[in-house]
Motif scaffolding. Structure first.
Motif, PDB file in Angstrom:
ATOM      1  N   GLY A  94       2.923  21.507  -7.890  1.00  0.00           N
ATOM      2  CA  GLY A  94       4.051  20.703  -7.178  1.00  0.00           C
ATOM      3  C   GLY A  94       3.250  20.411  -5.910  1.00  0.00           C
ATOM      4  N   ARG A  95       3.726  18.978  -5.394  1.00  0.00           N
ATOM      5  CA  ARG A  95       2.971  18.708  -4.522  1.00  0.00           C
ATOM      6  C   ARG A  95       3.372  19.019  -3.492  1.00  0.00           C
ATOM      7  NH1 ARG A  95      -0.126  14.562  -4.948  1.00  0.00           N
ATOM      8  NH2 ARG A  95       0.233  13.807  -7.521  1.00  0.00           N
ATOM      9  N   THR A  96       4.394  19.551  -3.112  1.00  0.00           N
ATOM     10  CA  THR A  96       5.304  20.997  -1.769  1.00  0.00           C
ATOM     11  C   THR A  96       5.146  21.413  -2.289  1.00  0.00           C
ATOM     12  OG1 THR A  96       7.614  20.065  -2.697  1.00  0.00           O
ATOM     13  CG2 THR A  96       6.810  18.380  -0.797  1.00  0.00           C
ATOM     14  N   ASP A 127     -11.011  11.303  -7.899  1.00  0.00           N
ATOM     15  CA  ASP A 127      -9.717  11.970  -8.826  1.00  0.00           C
ATOM     16  C   ASP A 127      -8.450  11.357  -7.952  1.00  0.00           C
ATOM     17  OD1 ASP A 127      -8.506  12.975 -11.095  1.00  0.00           O
ATOM     18  OD2 ASP A 127      -8.068  13.951  -9.609  1.00  0.00           O
ATOM     19  N   MET A 128      -8.859  11.599  -6.678  1.00  0.00           N
ATOM     20  CA  MET A 128      -7.609  10.817  -5.955  1.00  0.00           C
ATOM     21  C   MET A 128      -6.043  11.992  -5.705  1.00  0.00           C
ATOM     22  SD  MET A 128      -8.361   8.412  -4.161  1.00  0.00           S
ATOM     23  CE  MET A 128      -7.658   7.712  -3.703  1.00  0.00           C
ATOM     24  N   ASP A 129      -6.631  13.332  -6.251  1.00  0.00           N
ATOM     25  CA  ASP A 129      -5.507  14.086  -6.934  1.00  0.00           C
ATOM     26  C   ASP A 129      -4.098  12.942  -7.320  1.00  0.00           C
ATOM     27  OD1 ASP A 129      -3.548  15.403  -7.124  1.00  0.00           O
ATOM     28  OD2 ASP A 129      -2.391  15.700  -4.582  1.00  0.00           O
ATOM     29  N   ALA A 130      -4.253  13.070  -8.400  1.00  0.00           N
ATOM     30  CA  ALA A 130      -3.945  12.372  -9.648  1.00  0.00           C
ATOM     31  C   ALA A 130      -2.063  12.680 -10.376  1.00  0.00           C
ATOM     32  CB  ALA A 130      -4.369  11.711 -11.395  1.00  0.00           C
ATOM     33  N   PHE A 131      -2.424  14.313 -10.085  1.00  0.00           N
ATOM     34  CA  PHE A 131      -1.198  14.533 -11.096  1.00  0.00           C
ATOM     35  C   PHE A 131      -0.155  15.337  -9.604  1.00  0.00           C
ATOM     36  CE2 PHE A 131      -4.537  15.090 -14.116  1.00  0.00           C
ATOM     37  CZ  PHE A 131      -4.128  13.777 -15.051  1.00  0.00           C
ATOM     38  N   SER A 132       0.918  15.230 -10.105  1.00  0.00           N
ATOM     39  CA  SER A 132       1.896  16.506  -9.187  1.00  0.00           C
ATOM     40  C   SER A 132       2.329  17.473 -10.133  1.00  0.00           C
ATOM     41  CB  SER A 132       3.539  15.664  -9.269  1.00  0.00           C
ATOM     42  OG  SER A 132       3.365  14.568  -9.043  1.00  0.00           O
ATOM     43  N   ARG A 133       1.798  17.487 -11.060  1.00  0.00           N
ATOM     44  CA  ARG A 133       1.696  19.008 -12.054  1.00  0.00           C
ATOM     45  C   ARG A 133       0.525  18.947 -12.289  1.00  0.00           C
ATOM     46  NH1 ARG A 133       7.119  17.971 -10.979  1.00  0.00           N
ATOM     47  NH2 ARG A 133       6.561  16.270 -12.739  1.00  0.00           N
ATOM     48  N   THR A 157       5.019  14.025 -16.021  1.00  0.00           N
ATOM     49  CA  THR A 157       4.734  13.383 -14.977  1.00  0.00           C
ATOM     50  C   THR A 157       5.743  13.589 -13.670  1.00  0.00           C
ATOM     51  OG1 THR A 157       5.523  11.302 -15.783  1.00  0.00           O
ATOM     52  CG2 THR A 157       3.372  11.770 -16.009  1.00  0.00           C
ATOM     53  N   THR A 158       5.152  12.514 -12.395  1.00  0.00           N
ATOM     54  CA  THR A 158       6.678  12.255 -12.318  1.00  0.00           C
ATOM     55  C   THR A 158       7.466  10.997 -12.356  1.00  0.00           C
ATOM     56  OG1 THR A 158       5.630  13.762  -9.513  1.00  0.00           O
ATOM     57  CG2 THR A 158       6.928  12.036  -9.251  1.00  0.00           C
ATOM     58  N   PRO A 159       8.263  10.899 -12.196  1.00  0.00           N
ATOM     59  CA  PRO A 159       8.845   8.745 -12.942  1.00  0.00           C
ATOM     60  C   PRO A 159       7.933   8.614 -11.841  1.00  0.00           C
ATOM     61  CG  PRO A 159      10.305  10.708 -13.205  1.00  0.00           C
ATOM     62  CD  PRO A 159       9.219  11.575 -11.981  1.00  0.00           C
ATOM     63  N   THR A 160       7.835   7.873 -11.101  1.00  0.00           N
ATOM     64  CA  THR A 160       7.889   6.735 -10.454  1.00  0.00           C
ATOM     65  C   THR A 160       6.343   7.088 -10.555  1.00  0.00           C
ATOM     66  OG1 THR A 160       7.324   8.145  -8.144  1.00  0.00           O
ATOM     67  CG2 THR A 160       9.244   6.867  -8.708  1.00  0.00           C
ATOM     68  N   ASN A 161       5.207   7.833 -10.345  1.00  0.00           N
ATOM     69  CA  ASN A 161       3.950   7.757 -10.679  1.00  0.00           C
ATOM     70  C   ASN A 161       3.187   7.768 -12.006  1.00  0.00           C
ATOM     71  OD1 ASN A 161       3.214   7.461  -8.550  1.00  0.00           O
ATOM     72  ND2 ASN A 161       3.097   9.839  -7.834  1.00  0.00           N
ATOM     73  N   ALA A 162       4.298   7.298 -12.504  1.00  0.00           N
ATOM     74  CA  ALA A 162       4.252   7.842 -14.370  1.00  0.00           C
ATOM     75  C   ALA A 162       2.709   7.170 -15.045  1.00  0.00           C
ATOM     76  CB  ALA A 162       5.332   7.672 -15.540  1.00  0.00           C
ATOM     77  N   THR A 163       2.793   5.782 -14.653  1.00  0.00           N
ATOM     78  CA  THR A 163       1.121   5.241 -14.979  1.00  0.00           C
ATOM     79  C   THR A 163       0.320   5.971 -14.593  1.00  0.00           C
ATOM     80  OG1 THR A 163       3.311   2.966 -14.692  1.00  0.00           O
ATOM     81  CG2 THR A 163       0.428   2.779 -15.177  1.00  0.00           C
ATOM     82  N   LYS A 164       0.207   6.212 -13.320  1.00  0.00           N
ATOM     83  CA  LYS A 164      -1.051   6.059 -12.967  1.00  0.00           C
ATOM     84  C   LYS A 164      -1.124   7.921 -13.576  1.00  0.00           C
ATOM     85  CE  LYS A 164      -1.035   8.099  -8.980  1.00  0.00           C
ATOM     86  NZ  LYS A 164      -0.933   9.112  -7.798  1.00  0.00           N
ATOM     87  N   GLU A 165      -0.358   8.928 -13.165  1.00  0.00           N
ATOM     88  CA  GLU A 165      -0.871   9.826 -14.090  1.00  0.00           C
ATOM     89  C   GLU A 165      -0.959  10.070 -15.712  1.00  0.00           C
ATOM     90  OE1 GLU A 165       2.000  12.994 -12.648  1.00  0.00           O
ATOM     91  OE2 GLU A 165       2.537  11.947 -11.091  1.00  0.00           O
TER      92      GLU A 165
HETATM   93  C1  NAG Z   1       2.033   9.664  -5.728  1.00  0.00           C
HETATM   94  O1  NAG Z   1       0.372   9.820  -6.047  1.00  0.00           O
HETATM   95  C2  NAG Z   1       0.740   9.813  -4.841  1.00  0.00           C
HETATM   96  C3  NAG Z   1      -1.673  10.389  -5.080  1.00  0.00           C
HETATM   97  O2  NAG Z   1      -1.389   9.496  -5.783  1.00  0.00           O
HETATM   98  C4  NAG Z   1       1.308  10.804  -3.780  1.00  0.00           C
HETATM   99  O3  NAG Z   1       0.178  11.098  -2.620  1.00  0.00           O
HETATM  100  C5  NAG Z   1       2.160  11.036  -3.265  1.00  0.00           C
HETATM  101  O4  NAG Z   1       2.851  11.805  -3.199  1.00  0.00           O
HETATM  102  C6  NAG Z   1       3.085  10.855  -5.545  1.00  0.00           C
HETATM  103  N1  NAG Z   1       4.392  10.384  -5.726  1.00  0.00           N
HETATM  104  C7  NAG Z   1       5.507  11.732  -6.045  1.00  0.00           C
HETATM  105  C8  NAG Z   1       6.625  11.437  -5.888  1.00  0.00           C
HETATM  106  O5  NAG Z   1       4.583  13.066  -6.009  1.00  0.00           O
END
Ligand code: NAG
Length: 308
Positions: A94-96, A127-133, A157-165
């Motif tokens: 996870g990101r946090t 790669d810009m850290d594409a994934f939350s997981r 995926t994280t819903p709000t980033n789904a397209t990118k992930e």
């Molecule tokens: C969406 O992705 C960006 C990085 O591309 C990240 O900084 C951001 O925290 C992500 N959003 C969520 C809600 O995880």
């Protein structure tokens, strides 16, 4: 002219019964941890669901006390002593540090051999850290299937980033291909690939979608959500089409509506999860040939002589 012996030979190949299949499942168990593990009804349903699968990806495992998964395994292995299961789990991702999940693969020991595992890195150059997981990828050997070996790439995926992930899963495909020299790759999990999170107009930007090499097995019209009020195909299974062309059982990919299957009310089902699992079946292969090789030669030779 095929002789009766020829048909006997075919029957022999099939083991004298319908070819057994191999089921792959992916289930978002919505915050699976201690409180679900302590609910007997929930656990009973979970065991029923997982025991249908040769391998089942569990997502949203939030087992901070590290009890829930072992409890599920104990219950699963008690359920049917013929089918013993093991699991392999990713780190907490996870990101946090306050919100993390694990990917867990639960697999039947009689049909799956775990050949290798690989945690896709947090960041690759460019790669810009594409994934939350990041996907926790497994390379499997499944001797009884026609395809024999393949790779599973999980993704929640994280819903709000789904397209990118989802788009970034294509980079994972290239990485797996480089690393393990195989294109036999299946992507599976809760992609949030519907209902506003993956807009139709953005789909052509998603390489896993626009690239014709990939086949989406769970359709947009499918509903992978438990609530009557929602109808979304969030959970998906995607394969590299050419590699899996002869390996899949046609029409077998679908959400598994465990609520109707086990006669649960919406409320009861929601205690288990707000998602249905998705699943697909693989064709059985000719594992018999290896072990019965000498007999097979004799049969072929006999069939040849009797037919000429
Ligand atoms: C969406 O992705 C960006 C990085 O591309 C990240 O900084 C951001 O925290 C992500 N959003 C969520 C809600 O995880």
């Amino acid at each position: 002219m095929p002789t009766p012996l020829f048909f006997l030979f075919l029957l022999y190949l099939s083991g004298g019964r319908p070819a057994s299949v191999f089921k792959i499942c992916a289930f978002n168990v919505q915050s699976f941890g201690d409180s679900k593990a302590r609910n007997n009804e929930v656990m009973r349903t979970l065991v029923q669901i997982v025991s249908r699968c040769d391998i089942c990806l569990l997502q949203e495992v939030r087992d901070t006390k590290k009890n829930a998964v072992p409890l599920l395994m104990t219950a699963l292995n008690r359920y049917n002593s013929q089918n013993q299961y093991r699991y392999v789990a990713s780190e907490r991702l996870g990101r946090t540090s306050s919100y993390q999940e694990q990917y867990v693969f639960v697999y039947r020991t009689s049909s799956v051999i775990l050949a290798d595992q690989y945690q896709y890195p947090d960041t690759l150059p460019g790669d810009m850290d594409a994934f939350s997981r990041e996907p926790f990828i497994v390379h499997l050997y499944a001797p009884r299937t026609a395809i024999k070996e393949f790779v599973l790439v999980p993704q929640h995926t994280t819903p709000t980033n789904a397209t990118k992930e989802i788009d970034a899963l294509y980079d994972v495909f290239l990485d797996v291909k480089r690393k393990w020299k195989t294109e036999k790759v299946m992507f599976l999990g809760d992609f949030n690939a519907d209902c506003g999170y993956l807009a139709k107009k953005n789909r052509q930007k998603v390489r896993l979608y626009s690239n014709q090499a990939f086949l989406w097995l769970i359709g947009d019209k499918d509903d992978t959500t438990v609530r009557d009020s929602t109808h979304c195909a969030y959970d998906r299974i995607v394969v590299h089409e050419e590699s899996f062309a002869r390996a899949l059982v046609p029409q077998s990919a679908k959400p598994f509506n465990f609520a109707s299957e086990y006669g649960l009310t919406e409320e009861q089902a929601l205690l288990v999860s707000d998602h249905y699992p998705v699943e697909v079946e693989l064709r059985a292969g000719s594992a018999q040939i290896g072990s019965h090789y000498p007999h097979l030669i004799i049969l072929i030779v006999t069939a040849f002589f009797t037919s000429t």
